[in-house]
Design a protein around this motif. Sequence first.
Motif, mmCIF file in Angstrom:
data_model
loop_
_atom_site.group_PDB
_atom_site.id
_atom_site.type_symbol
_atom_site.label_atom_id
_atom_site.label_comp_id
_atom_site.label_asym_id
_atom_site.label_seq_id
_atom_site.Cartn_x
_atom_site.Cartn_y
_atom_site.Cartn_z
ATOM 1 N N CYS A 24 0.831 -1.202 0.000
ATOM 2 C CA CYS A 24 0.000 0.000 0.000
ATOM 3 C C CYS A 24 0.870 1.258 0.000
ATOM 4 N N PHE A 25 1.947 1.238 0.774
ATOM 5 C CA PHE A 25 2.878 2.360 0.741
ATOM 6 C C PHE A 25 3.581 2.431 -0.612
ATOM 7 N N LEU A 26 3.840 1.296 -1.218
ATOM 8 C CA LEU A 26 4.426 1.267 -2.557
ATOM 9 C C LEU A 26 3.492 1.935 -3.562
ATOM 10 N N ALA A 27 2.195 1.705 -3.431
ATOM 11 C CA ALA A 27 1.223 2.368 -4.307
ATOM 12 C C ALA A 27 1.262 3.877 -4.103
ATOM 13 N N PHE A 28 1.379 4.317 -2.846
ATOM 14 C CA PHE A 28 1.510 5.754 -2.575
ATOM 15 C C PHE A 28 2.739 6.329 -3.269
ATOM 16 N N ALA A 29 3.860 5.616 -3.208
ATOM 17 C CA ALA A 29 5.088 6.096 -3.852
ATOM 18 C C ALA A 29 4.926 6.169 -5.361
ATOM 19 N N TYR A 30 4.276 5.178 -5.947
ATOM 20 C CA TYR A 30 4.044 5.197 -7.394
ATOM 21 C C TYR A 30 3.155 6.368 -7.795
ATOM 22 N N ILE A 31 2.110 6.619 -7.022
ATOM 23 C CA ILE A 31 1.199 7.733 -7.325
ATOM 24 C C ILE A 31 1.934 9.057 -7.235
ATOM 25 N N LEU A 32 2.787 9.205 -6.228
ATOM 26 C CA LEU A 32 3.552 10.438 -6.063
ATOM 27 C C LEU A 32 4.534 10.646 -7.216
ATOM 28 N N ILE A 33 5.224 9.597 -7.608
ATOM 29 C CA ILE A 33 6.187 9.712 -8.713
ATOM 30 C C ILE A 33 5.470 10.008 -10.026
ATOM 31 N N SER A 34 4.340 9.354 -10.261
ATOM 32 C CA SER A 34 3.570 9.611 -11.475
ATOM 33 C C SER A 34 3.053 11.042 -11.508
ATOM 34 N N SER A 35 2.621 11.554 -10.360
ATOM 35 C CA SER A 35 2.129 12.932 -10.301
ATOM 36 C C SER A 35 3.240 13.928 -10.599
ATOM 37 N N MET A 36 4.450 13.570 -10.252
ATOM 38 C CA MET A 36 5.588 14.463 -10.462
ATOM 39 C C MET A 36 6.018 14.492 -11.920
ATOM 40 N N LEU A 37 5.881 13.360 -12.644
ATOM 41 C CA LEU A 37 6.414 13.243 -13.999
ATOM 42 C C LEU A 37 5.336 13.178 -15.080
ATOM 43 N N LYS A 38 4.072 13.272 -14.725
ATOM 44 C CA LYS A 38 3.023 13.129 -15.727
ATOM 45 C C LYS A 38 2.962 14.356 -16.635
ATOM 46 N N SER A 39 2.334 14.185 -17.782
ATOM 47 C CA SER A 39 2.313 15.236 -18.801
ATOM 48 C C SER A 39 1.488 16.439 -18.384
ATOM 49 N N TYR A 40 0.331 16.199 -17.795
ATOM 50 C CA TYR A 40 -0.581 17.289 -17.439
ATOM 51 C C TYR A 40 -0.997 17.164 -15.967
ATOM 52 N N PRO A 41 -0.098 17.535 -15.065
ATOM 53 C CA PRO A 41 -0.424 17.418 -13.637
ATOM 54 C C PRO A 41 -1.354 18.527 -13.182
ATOM 55 N N SER A 42 -1.973 18.291 -12.046
ATOM 56 C CA SER A 42 -2.836 19.301 -11.420
ATOM 57 C C SER A 42 -2.748 19.139 -9.909
ATOM 58 N N VAL A 43 -3.325 20.077 -9.200
ATOM 59 C CA VAL A 43 -3.301 19.990 -7.737
ATOM 60 C C VAL A 43 -4.177 18.846 -7.239
ATOM 61 N N GLY A 44 -5.063 18.332 -8.105
ATOM 62 C CA GLY A 44 -5.857 17.171 -7.716
ATOM 63 C C GLY A 44 -4.998 15.950 -7.468
ATOM 64 N N ASP A 45 -3.876 15.834 -8.180
ATOM 65 C CA ASP A 45 -2.950 14.733 -7.943
ATOM 66 C C ASP A 45 -2.311 14.854 -6.558
ATOM 67 N N SER A 46 -1.936 16.069 -6.197
ATOM 68 C CA SER A 46 -1.360 16.289 -4.862
ATOM 69 C C SER A 46 -2.381 16.021 -3.778
ATOM 70 N N ALA A 47 -3.630 16.386 -4.019
ATOM 71 C CA ALA A 47 -4.680 16.129 -3.037
ATOM 72 C C ALA A 47 -4.794 14.640 -2.738
ATOM 73 N N LEU A 48 -4.623 13.806 -3.770
ATOM 74 C CA LEU A 48 -4.743 12.365 -3.571
ATOM 75 C C LEU A 48 -3.588 11.810 -2.758
ATOM 76 N N TYR A 49 -2.342 12.073 -3.177
ATOM 77 C CA TYR A 49 -1.230 11.434 -2.464
ATOM 78 C C TYR A 49 -0.994 12.035 -1.087
ATOM 79 N N LEU A 50 -1.374 13.296 -0.871
ATOM 80 C CA LEU A 50 -1.269 13.853 0.482
ATOM 81 C C LEU A 50 -2.296 13.218 1.408
ATOM 82 N N GLY A 51 -3.468 12.884 0.870
ATOM 83 C CA GLY A 51 -4.453 12.169 1.672
ATOM 84 C C GLY A 51 -3.983 10.760 2.002
ATOM 85 N N LEU A 52 -3.402 10.073 1.014
ATOM 86 C CA LEU A 52 -2.891 8.720 1.265
ATOM 87 C C LEU A 52 -1.703 8.738 2.213
ATOM 88 N N LEU A 53 -0.963 9.839 2.236
ATOM 89 C CA LEU A 53 0.169 9.947 3.157
ATOM 90 C C LEU A 53 -0.271 9.809 4.607
#
Length: 459
Positions: free
Chosen positions: A348-377
């Motif tokens: 589950c923590f591995l999934a959090f790390a993957y989501i965070l890395i994807s949010s950092m390198l994705k083509s069209y990021p938004s603050v919605g991505d940060s909202a998700l991984y900060l909640g999972l944190l």
Amino acid sequence: MAQKKLFWVWVTASLLFRLLLIYFPKNLNLGSRPEVATPLTSLRRLAEGYWLKQSSMSPYAGSMYHGSPLLLSTLGPLTVKRIKGQPSHLICSLLFVIADFVTAMLIRATGQNLQLAYRQSLKALKVATSEILSAGDIAALIYLWNPLTVVTCVGYSTSPIENLMIVLTLYGACSRLAPLAAFGWVISMHLSLYPAVLIIPVILLVGYGPDAPPRKLFLKGNFGTDGNDPSNLSCYQGNEVTTHKMLPIRPFLWKPVLHFIFWAFIWSVHVLVLCSISLKQYGGLWEMLKRTHGFILTVEDLSPNIGVLWYFFAEVFNFFTGFFLMVFHVNILFMILPLAVRLNHRPCFLAFAYILISSMLKSYPSVGDSALYLGLLGLFINELADMQFSFFLFCGYIGVSLLSPVMHNLWIWRGTGNANFYFATGIAYACLQIILVVESIGAMLNHDRTLRKKSTECP
């Protein structure tokens, strides 16, 4: 009982706060903010695509809409329905509020499963710890009250739907509900492509179960301090609790994994068939893949956003575009295997790390991505209690959130700045995410080392 009552009071207050913001004039104009709505998540673009489809044209004509045809068929009719005297897109906004609530409840349920497994592991290792916080409740409240979540919910963005599908995947996998996990994974991958990397932590969750300390700690407690000779039990002699049956050494179960793969195939077929029917007159599946996932991979739209790719590809020579596209996208894949090997006991923590890395390198990021991984944190608040630079990260996210719209205004509207002003906030945002992923993984590994030391001490 008092804590549960207080929890529901805060949940209700967060929902009422969202409903209040929906009725602000023009909804604070958040739908036009590049940090909130991207070419993939903009509700206004979705409304444009639905209008084109209603006019017997392809919803992808004009390069406005690049989302899922299923999302278009679901949310499109809601964008044209009006309630007299009420703000536009009111029904969609209410749907996003419900999506946020359901996501928070799924995060809470996932946190309860993880906390139960965490308590059992500590009990089996005979590790005495301080008070264990209710990670599920804290994570749910972090998600609901995060300003980035609130802005995304009321900002005409479809990110709450994507976040819901990702959390549904984790909840289904953590609960070993293969059909539910497969449904969430297929839909989330269909909506934004990047959740495809979650296949590894989902399989580990379904096969092994929720997060636990490294398995060799239980073997060490079972077979002695050297891990081989049962006669060397200097600290556990005469203690019947350390028998093999009492230690939660969980074997990998292939049956639920195959069950998940089967249901993933079934849901994928359903999605493809429905998309094919929806776009039968407009190019079919090939047109959908070209305008959705192909649009993500080729980074065609270079309009400013909170990421760094738009600026880079606006400056790079066209001759090198293909090479750097490959570099940026493969960079995500390069991190998958090493993290999976090192953190396979904490899927589950591995999934959090993957989501965070994807949010950092994705083509069209938004603050919605940060909202998700900060909640999972928040799900790992007990394990990451000693994480460094927490206050710096907190202040950094606040600073970027405040400076980004200011720099965008100076560049676009006032003309007293340039693209470098806004791009600087994107670089700062990326640096914060790098620090967060490094420090969180380091803190989790340190926590495992601490458990190893405590488990080898005599009771």
